[in-house]
Motif scaffolding. Sequence first.
Motif, PDB file in Angstrom:
ATOM      1  N   GLU A   1       1.189  -1.319   0.160  1.00  0.00           N
ATOM      2  CA  GLU A   1      -0.208  -0.058   0.026  1.00  0.00           C
ATOM      3  C   GLU A   1       0.578   1.371  -0.020  1.00  0.00           C
ATOM      4  N   VAL A   2       1.550   1.313   0.482  1.00  0.00           N
ATOM      5  CA  VAL A   2       3.080   2.707   1.122  1.00  0.00           C
ATOM      6  C   VAL A   2       3.293   3.091  -0.083  1.00  0.00           C
ATOM      7  N   ALA A   3       4.122   1.854  -0.336  1.00  0.00           N
ATOM      8  CA  ALA A   3       4.643   1.877  -1.906  1.00  0.00           C
ATOM      9  C   ALA A   3       4.265   2.016  -3.606  1.00  0.00           C
ATOM     10  N   ARG A   4       2.995   1.533  -3.699  1.00  0.00           N
ATOM     11  CA  ARG A   4       1.707   2.416  -4.472  1.00  0.00           C
ATOM     12  C   ARG A   4       1.698   3.458  -3.975  1.00  0.00           C
ATOM     13  N   GLN A   5       1.405   4.129  -3.596  1.00  0.00           N
ATOM     14  CA  GLN A   5       0.957   5.466  -2.482  1.00  0.00           C
ATOM     15  C   GLN A   5       2.086   6.412  -2.902  1.00  0.00           C
ATOM     16  N   VAL A   6       3.191   5.982  -3.171  1.00  0.00           N
ATOM     17  CA  VAL A   6       4.041   6.966  -3.210  1.00  0.00           C
ATOM     18  C   VAL A   6       5.529   6.869  -3.817  1.00  0.00           C
ATOM     19  N   GLY A   7       4.572   5.387  -5.084  1.00  0.00           N
ATOM     20  CA  GLY A   7       4.814   5.898  -6.527  1.00  0.00           C
ATOM     21  C   GLY A   7       6.256   4.218  -6.762  1.00  0.00           C
TER      22      GLY A   7
ATOM     23  N   GLY B   1       9.368  -3.456  -3.237  1.00  0.00           N
ATOM     24  CA  GLY B   1      10.724  -4.102  -3.055  1.00  0.00           C
ATOM     25  C   GLY B   1      11.904  -3.924  -2.834  1.00  0.00           C
ATOM     26  N   TYR B   2      11.802  -2.135  -3.580  1.00  0.00           N
ATOM     27  CA  TYR B   2      12.454  -1.419  -3.185  1.00  0.00           C
ATOM     28  C   TYR B   2      11.826  -0.448  -1.688  1.00  0.00           C
ATOM     29  N   LEU B   3      10.964  -0.661  -1.761  1.00  0.00           N
ATOM     30  CA  LEU B   3      10.533  -0.302   0.163  1.00  0.00           C
ATOM     31  C   LEU B   3      10.805  -0.741   1.200  1.00  0.00           C
ATOM     32  N   SER B   4      11.242  -1.932   0.725  1.00  0.00           N
ATOM     33  CA  SER B   4      11.608  -3.074   2.140  1.00  0.00           C
ATOM     34  C   SER B   4      12.473  -2.739   2.351  1.00  0.00           C
ATOM     35  N   GLN B   5      13.833  -2.112   1.051  1.00  0.00           N
ATOM     36  CA  GLN B   5      14.800  -2.404   0.870  1.00  0.00           C
ATOM     37  C   GLN B   5      15.182  -0.988   2.173  1.00  0.00           C
ATOM     38  N   ILE B   6      15.105   0.041   1.203  1.00  0.00           N
ATOM     39  CA  ILE B   6      14.987   1.731   2.140  1.00  0.00           C
ATOM     40  C   ILE B   6      13.956   1.359   3.786  1.00  0.00           C
ATOM     41  N   GLU B   7      13.220   0.330   4.197  1.00  0.00           N
ATOM     42  CA  GLU B   7      13.047   0.027   4.992  1.00  0.00           C
ATOM     43  C   GLU B   7      14.098  -0.503   6.569  1.00  0.00           C
TER      44      GLU B   7
ATOM     45  N   VAL C   1      17.123   5.790   0.041  1.00  0.00           N
ATOM     46  CA  VAL C   1      16.176   6.722  -0.316  1.00  0.00           C
ATOM     47  C   VAL C   1      16.088   8.093  -1.248  1.00  0.00           C
ATOM     48  N   SER C   2      15.577   8.249  -2.019  1.00  0.00           N
ATOM     49  CA  SER C   2      15.680   9.710  -2.699  1.00  0.00           C
ATOM     50  C   SER C   2      14.913  10.763  -1.653  1.00  0.00           C
ATOM     51  N   ALA C   3      15.353  12.112  -2.753  1.00  0.00           N
ATOM     52  CA  ALA C   3      14.911  13.279  -1.439  1.00  0.00           C
ATOM     53  C   ALA C   3      13.373  12.897  -1.871  1.00  0.00           C
ATOM     54  N   GLU C   4      12.940  12.997  -3.217  1.00  0.00           N
ATOM     55  CA  GLU C   4      11.464  12.674  -3.170  1.00  0.00           C
ATOM     56  C   GLU C   4      10.012  11.616  -3.195  1.00  0.00           C
ATOM     57  N   VAL C   5      11.077  10.574  -2.854  1.00  0.00           N
ATOM     58  CA  VAL C   5      10.355   9.320  -1.674  1.00  0.00           C
ATOM     59  C   VAL C   5      10.481  10.219  -0.283  1.00  0.00           C
ATOM     60  N   SER C   6      11.438  10.370  -0.104  1.00  0.00           N
ATOM     61  CA  SER C   6      11.631  10.885   1.524  1.00  0.00           C
ATOM     62  C   SER C   6      10.563  11.702   1.678  1.00  0.00           C
ATOM     63  N   TYR C   7      10.156  12.474   0.804  1.00  0.00           N
ATOM     64  CA  TYR C   7       9.198  14.085   1.385  1.00  0.00           C
ATOM     65  C   TYR C   7       7.513  13.381   0.375  1.00  0.00           C
ATOM     66  N   GLN C   8       7.524  12.313  -0.046  1.00  0.00           N
ATOM     67  CA  GLN C   8       6.163  11.446  -0.387  1.00  0.00           C
ATOM     68  C   GLN C   8       6.359  11.140   0.821  1.00  0.00           C
ATOM     69  N   LEU C   9       6.497  10.215   1.443  1.00  0.00           N
ATOM     70  CA  LEU C   9       6.952   9.316   2.814  1.00  0.00           C
ATOM     71  C   LEU C   9       6.330   9.962   3.842  1.00  0.00           C
TER      72      LEU C   9
END
Length: 73
Positions: free
Chosen positions: A19-25, A29-35, A41-49
């Motif tokens: 759900e979170v990955a979809r909402q952030v775009g 798998g990428y979100l799991s690796q970030i967690e 994590v990129s600045a844009e994804v950080s901002y979206q999270l």
Amino acid sequence: MGESNIRLLRIQKGLSLEEVARQVGISAGYLSQIESGKRQVSAEVSYQLAKLFHVKLESLFEATRFKAIRNEG
């Protein structure tokens, strides 16, 4: 790099990884690796999270706070 608060925030909000990955775009798998601290994590994804979780950007990466909370439960 270490773990971040992202996983804790996601769980507290009752959201799945997908759900979170979809909402952030990004992929789940990428979100799991970030967690887990395996990927940066990129600045844009950080901002979206931060926007999704309604927290300040720096709150995503306060590893000491994450570990303290995680060890309480």
